[in-house]
Design a protein around this motif. Structure first.
Motif, PDB file in Angstrom:
ATOM      1  N   GLY A 128       7.717  42.313   3.477  1.00  0.00           N
ATOM      2  CA  GLY A 128       8.550  42.124   2.294  1.00  0.00           C
ATOM      3  C   GLY A 128       9.722  41.213   2.584  1.00  0.00           C
ATOM      4  N   PHE A 129      10.312  41.369   3.775  1.00  0.00           N
ATOM      5  CA  PHE A 129      11.404  40.492   4.199  1.00  0.00           C
ATOM      6  C   PHE A 129      10.931  39.043   4.210  1.00  0.00           C
ATOM      7  N   ASN A 130       9.826  38.795   4.982  1.00  0.00           N
ATOM      8  CA  ASN A 130       9.469  37.390   5.150  1.00  0.00           C
ATOM      9  C   ASN A 130       8.846  36.791   3.892  1.00  0.00           C
ATOM     10  N   SER A 131       8.361  37.612   2.964  1.00  0.00           N
ATOM     11  CA  SER A 131       7.944  37.061   1.673  1.00  0.00           C
ATOM     12  C   SER A 131       9.140  36.434   0.955  1.00  0.00           C
ATOM     13  N   LEU A 132      10.271  37.125   0.955  1.00  0.00           N
ATOM     14  CA  LEU A 132      11.485  36.567   0.358  1.00  0.00           C
ATOM     15  C   LEU A 132      11.955  35.332   1.123  1.00  0.00           C
ATOM     16  N   GLN A 133      11.951  35.430   2.443  1.00  0.00           N
ATOM     17  CA  GLN A 133      12.467  34.339   3.266  1.00  0.00           C
ATOM     18  C   GLN A 133      11.607  33.083   3.155  1.00  0.00           C
ATOM     19  N   VAL A 134      10.284  33.268   3.119  1.00  0.00           N
ATOM     20  CA  VAL A 134       9.390  32.123   2.966  1.00  0.00           C
ATOM     21  C   VAL A 134       9.516  31.537   1.556  1.00  0.00           C
ATOM     22  N   ALA A 135       9.658  32.397   0.557  1.00  0.00           N
ATOM     23  CA  ALA A 135       9.850  31.890  -0.804  1.00  0.00           C
ATOM     24  C   ALA A 135      11.072  30.981  -0.870  1.00  0.00           C
ATOM     25  N   ALA A 136      12.125  31.326  -0.124  1.00  0.00           N
ATOM     26  CA  ALA A 136      13.343  30.511  -0.124  1.00  0.00           C
ATOM     27  C   ALA A 136      13.123  29.139   0.505  1.00  0.00           C
ATOM     28  N   LEU A 137      12.042  28.974   1.289  1.00  0.00           N
ATOM     29  CA  LEU A 137      11.710  27.671   1.878  1.00  0.00           C
ATOM     30  C   LEU A 137      10.911  26.803   0.914  1.00  0.00           C
ATOM     31  N   ARG A 138      10.453  27.365  -0.171  1.00  0.00           N
ATOM     32  CA  ARG A 138       9.780  26.658  -1.261  1.00  0.00           C
ATOM     33  C   ARG A 138       8.510  25.911  -0.835  1.00  0.00           C
ATOM     34  N   PRO A 139       7.597  26.534  -0.128  1.00  0.00           N
ATOM     35  CA  PRO A 139       6.323  25.856   0.111  1.00  0.00           C
ATOM     36  C   PRO A 139       5.648  25.577  -1.226  1.00  0.00           C
ATOM     37  N   PRO A 140       5.156  24.363  -1.449  1.00  0.00           N
ATOM     38  CA  PRO A 140       4.670  24.002  -2.792  1.00  0.00           C
ATOM     39  C   PRO A 140       3.473  24.817  -3.257  1.00  0.00           C
ATOM     40  N   GLU A 141       2.690  25.362  -2.333  1.00  0.00           N
ATOM     41  CA  GLU A 141       1.501  26.116  -2.717  1.00  0.00           C
ATOM     42  C   GLU A 141       1.814  27.553  -3.115  1.00  0.00           C
ATOM     43  N   ILE A 145       5.527  36.107  -5.435  1.00  0.00           N
ATOM     44  CA  ILE A 145       5.539  37.076  -4.333  1.00  0.00           C
ATOM     45  C   ILE A 145       5.721  38.490  -4.880  1.00  0.00           C
ATOM     46  N   ILE A 146       5.294  39.453  -4.067  1.00  0.00           N
ATOM     47  CA  ILE A 146       5.628  40.865  -4.259  1.00  0.00           C
ATOM     48  C   ILE A 146       6.289  41.328  -2.970  1.00  0.00           C
ATOM     49  N   THR A 147       7.527  41.804  -3.063  1.00  0.00           N
ATOM     50  CA  THR A 147       8.259  42.279  -1.889  1.00  0.00           C
ATOM     51  C   THR A 147       8.517  43.774  -2.039  1.00  0.00           C
ATOM     52  N   VAL A 148       8.080  44.559  -1.056  1.00  0.00           N
ATOM     53  CA  VAL A 148       8.135  46.020  -1.119  1.00  0.00           C
ATOM     54  C   VAL A 148       8.987  46.535   0.048  1.00  0.00           C
ATOM     55  N   CYS A 149       9.942  47.413  -0.253  1.00  0.00           N
ATOM     56  CA  CYS A 149      10.766  48.061   0.786  1.00  0.00           C
ATOM     57  C   CYS A 149      11.384  47.020   1.712  1.00  0.00           C
ATOM     58  N   SER A 150      12.133  46.095   1.140  1.00  0.00           N
ATOM     59  CA  SER A 150      12.722  45.011   1.929  1.00  0.00           C
ATOM     60  C   SER A 150      14.187  44.850   1.545  1.00  0.00           C
ATOM     61  N   THR A 151      14.819  43.803   2.070  1.00  0.00           N
ATOM     62  CA  THR A 151      16.217  43.569   1.745  1.00  0.00           C
ATOM     63  C   THR A 151      16.520  42.091   1.660  1.00  0.00           C
ATOM     64  N   ILE A 241       9.946  45.928  -5.211  1.00  0.00           N
ATOM     65  CA  ILE A 241       9.513  47.321  -5.358  1.00  0.00           C
ATOM     66  C   ILE A 241      10.072  48.159  -4.218  1.00  0.00           C
ATOM     67  N   GLY A 242      10.439  49.397  -4.511  1.00  0.00           N
ATOM     68  CA  GLY A 242      10.918  50.301  -3.468  1.00  0.00           C
ATOM     69  C   GLY A 242      10.873  51.739  -3.928  1.00  0.00           C
ATOM     70  N   GLY A 243      11.512  52.609  -3.141  1.00  0.00           N
ATOM     71  CA  GLY A 243      11.549  54.027  -3.465  1.00  0.00           C
ATOM     72  C   GLY A 243      12.917  54.604  -3.177  1.00  0.00           C
ATOM     73  N   TRP A 244      13.361  55.553  -3.983  1.00  0.00           N
ATOM     74  CA  TRP A 244      14.686  56.149  -3.777  1.00  0.00           C
ATOM     75  C   TRP A 244      14.777  56.891  -2.449  1.00  0.00           C
ATOM     76  N   GLN A 273       6.758  53.367   1.873  1.00  0.00           N
ATOM     77  CA  GLN A 273       5.323  53.149   1.737  1.00  0.00           C
ATOM     78  C   GLN A 273       5.048  52.323   0.488  1.00  0.00           C
ATOM     79  N   TYR A 274       3.845  51.739   0.446  1.00  0.00           N
ATOM     80  CA  TYR A 274       3.391  51.165  -0.815  1.00  0.00           C
ATOM     81  C   TYR A 274       3.273  52.296  -1.842  1.00  0.00           C
ATOM     82  N   PRO A 275       3.533  52.005  -3.133  1.00  0.00           N
ATOM     83  CA  PRO A 275       3.584  53.079  -4.136  1.00  0.00           C
ATOM     84  C   PRO A 275       2.298  53.877  -4.307  1.00  0.00           C
ATOM     85  N   HIS A 276       1.135  53.284  -4.025  1.00  0.00           N
ATOM     86  CA  HIS A 276      -0.102  54.050  -4.198  1.00  0.00           C
ATOM     87  C   HIS A 276      -0.332  55.020  -3.048  1.00  0.00           C
TER      88      HIS A 276
END
Length: 675
Positions: A128-141, A145-151, A241-244, A273-276
């Motif tokens: 989830g962390f690196n999904s956000l971080q990679v999105a910030a690099l803007r790869p054109p493809e 993203i879905i980021t779960v339990c991250s910051t 996505i996350g959990g309390w 965990q993932y919600p399911h």
């Protein structure tokens, strides 16, 4: 949870493929895709983590990725450089190399004959962390993203520090990664090179806790990878996505507030965990919900997901405190956007006679908590697994060691959504001290349930980059923001604010026992009050949790239930907490790969001596298959502190067929920097 074996698309699995990077390093990928994808290309979904696809996350991967493939996607699970069967070495968290590699992987996916050229990225925790971080690099493809339990903030809201206080989880997480760094690849996938790859990894091993302790302020080390530095760098849609019960839910409302790209937020009752798959229940049909997201953004199908409220959360209710809670009572509620104009601030004052609606300035009240205060909380992070005792129990023992302010019994129920804030005027005889503030709901019989909490290193009152010791002759104003929460307080119960100067074993203690003087009638609690709304009854219902089928596995030695013991030596006034996690010895029937893992963690402290705090952790892990000598790795790590330094010792040994092939010890002292 229902297990599905039939899907709209017939699935083809590629057990291992190689993604060659520009520097010649090959990353190992396992992926599932529709059998006809080369004739009818599909979008790709990437999960990119260091947890070893062959064994570490294999059950989780098998439950999720074939499900996406069966619904028309190429679901790709890649081991990062230096993990699993991937070549190279793993040298740290979220390094530039890791993110650059991910950009290359995304481009590789988009070029494959079976891919339409559109890629989504997802993951839980590290992924989830690196999904956000990679999105910030803007790869054109990259399209979504879905980021779960991250910051979004690696210093303020990760496993390392909390409010500028050192988390003991900084040590335990470092130990977990210390173990993982030494794992070998499977010879069945990499051939005879496996041993050289393994030895290369062992030579590169280091206890990451030493580096993490070298950055006790919010410096450039933590700003790297913290997407909160520049939210506008993220231009693709984000589903957060996350959990309390987890420790990573604060980032979700921040992302909704900060991102200019389309964004949605979901917070359930679950742990990490993932919600399911999460607990406490109710679980949600996460895979079906994720498909609605992917279909919308990767296939251009109108699924209606973006017509629904932006922020959806589980409004929790009081539950009898227990180490394990099977199901959390409550209901789903939502806000059309966040921040929501519907949230109002309600203020209660911290008076001498408790929480009151009007301020009544009174004398100073003093608090100096025994160092064992906090044992009812157990963990910074809730693993979210079925049957695991990760919940905070009845708070009365810790309330008794804190300065508590109680409201009168509530005349009517009160629901909150957001981050409560507690502020007060204080004086301290100690220059280096922290406060922990808990918000509790108290029943008429005295049962106290922790609703949320926060902490603040008081040397960080001017910010996490410029700590300064406290002057005993000066009065300071402290403002402690608690973790975001959705909670309904019941009529007849009381609201309690409890302030302590210790919170072990979640927070590492200050260098000396502190005495705080808090001026009554000058502080207050601000609650983010959310009025119920009729529209909540119209929310779409989550489908029941589903998953794909797992590979069959045989048990060589069964796993043991998590063992958690809290021992009290009343003569020495010492508390010892021992946790043993035995995952058993398991063989994958299809691949023949065997693994076993046992970890023990011990936390100890004396009531009156913060310098008595120590934490130790040791693990033994094993790997092997028929015809291969068993590989075993033993690691241990210990941390103590003086007034001026943290003392770290660590040891790793590795054997092959009982013969020693690697051994190394580390002993490091790290200066304390207002922590």
């Amino acid at each position: 949870m229902a297990v599905r074996t039939e899907f709209p698309s017939r699935i083809r699995e590629v057990e291992n493929d190689w993604i060659e990077l520009s520097d010649g390093i090959r990353l190992a990928a396992r992926y599932w895709l529709p059998a006809d994808a080369e004739e009818n290309p599909v979008p790709a979904i990437l999960e990119y983590i260091p947890y070893c696809k062959r064994d570490g996350t294999a059950p989780r991967d098998e439950a999720m990725h074939p499900y996406f493939a069966g619904h028309g996607y190429a679901a790709v699970r890649v081991d990062m450089r230096g993990s699993g069967e991937s070549e190279g070495t793993l040298l740290g968290e979220y390094l530039k190399q890791e993110l650059d590699d991910a950009v290359e992987v995304i481009a590789w996916l988009a070029r494959q004959r079976w891919c339409t050229g559109k890629v989504g990225m997802m993951g839980k925790s590290w992924g989830g962390f690196n999904s956000l971080q990679v999105a910030a690099l803007r790869p054109p493809e990259l399209a979504a993203i879905i980021t779960v339990c991250s910051t979004d903030n690696r210093y303020a809201d990760d496993v390392h520090y909390m409010g500028g206080c050192l988390l003991a989880a900084n040590f335990t997480w470092a130990h977990s990664m210390f173990v993982r760094q030494g794992r070998p690849p499977d010879p069945a996938l990499v051939g005879d090179a496996w041993r050289d790859m393994w030895l290369e990894r062992l030579e590169a091993v280091k206890p990451w806790v030493i580096e993490w302790l070298g950055h006790q302020r919010r410096d450039a080390f933590w700003k790297h990878g913290s997407v909160c530095e520049r939210y506008d760098d993220i231009e693709v849609p984000v589903y957060a996505i996350g959990g309390w019960a987890d420790s990573y839910s604060n980032a979700i409302p921040r992302l909704l507030s900060g991102l200019s790209a389309p964004a949605k937020g979901l917070v359930g009752p679950w742990g990490h965990q993932y919600p399911h798959q999460g607990h406490p229940l109710p679980a949600a049909g996460f895979l079906q919900d994720a498909l609605r997201w992917w279909d919308h953004w990767l296939k251009g199908v109108e699924t209606g997901i973006m017509n629904e409220p932006q922020y959806r959360v589980w409004m929790q209710e009081f539950v009898e405190p227990a180490a394990f809670i099977p199901k959390r009572p409550g209901r789903w509620v939502s806000e059309d956007s966040w921040p929501s104009s519907r949230i109002s601030k309600s203020r209660l004052w911290l008076n001498e006679d408790g929480l009151r609606e009007a301020a009544d300035e009174g004398p100073h009240r003093f608090v100096s908590s025994p160092q064992c205060t906090g044992w009812t909380a157990q963990n910074w992070i809730h693993g979210g697994s079925d049957g695991v005792p990760d919940e905070p129990i009845d708070q009365r023992p810790d309330d008794a060691n804190s300065l508590a302010f109680d409201s009168k019994p509530l005349e009517r129920s009160l629901e909150i959504l957001g981050a409560p804030v507690v502020s007060f005027d204080l004086r301290s005889e100690s220059p280096n001290v922290f406060v922990c503030v808990r918000l509790c709901e108290v029943r008429p019989d005295g049962t106290s349930q922790r609703v949320t909490y926060g902490a603040l290193n008081l040397t960080h009152l001017e910010g996490h980059e410029r700590p300064r010791g406290l002057d005993p002759n000066r009065t300071y104003r402290a403002e402690v923001q608690l973790n975001d929460i959705a909670h309904g307080f019941a009529a007849g119960n009381r609201i309690r604010v409890a302030v302590s100067t210790a919170y072990w074993p979640i927070l590492w203690p200050s260098p000396e026992a502190a005495v705080l003087a808090i001026k009554s009638g000058t502080g207050n609690l601000i609650l983010p009050v959310r009025p119920p709304r009729a529209e909540d009854r119209e929310l779409p219902v989550f489908e029941p949790a589903e998953s794909a089928a797992l590979d069959p596995r045989s048990t060589i030695r069964p796993a043991e239930p998590l063992s958690l013991h809290i021992d009290r030596d009343f003569v020495a006034a010492r508390t010892r907490i021992t946790k043993i996690m035995d995952h058993g010895h398991v063989e994958n029937d299809r691949t023949g790969w065997r693994t076993d893992t046992v970890t023990e963690r011990v936390f100890e402290i004396e009531d009156k001596n913060p310098l008595s705090a120590q934490v130790s952790s040791k693990s033994e892990i094993g790997f092997g298959r028929t015809g291969m000598p068993d590989v075993r790795i033993n690691v241990s790590q210990e941390m103590r502190a003086t007034r001026t330094e943290f003392l770290i010792s660590a040891r790793m040994t590795a054997t092959e067929g009982g013969n020693l092939v690697f051994q190394r010890e580390w002993n490091e002292n790290v200066p304390r920097d207002f922590v």
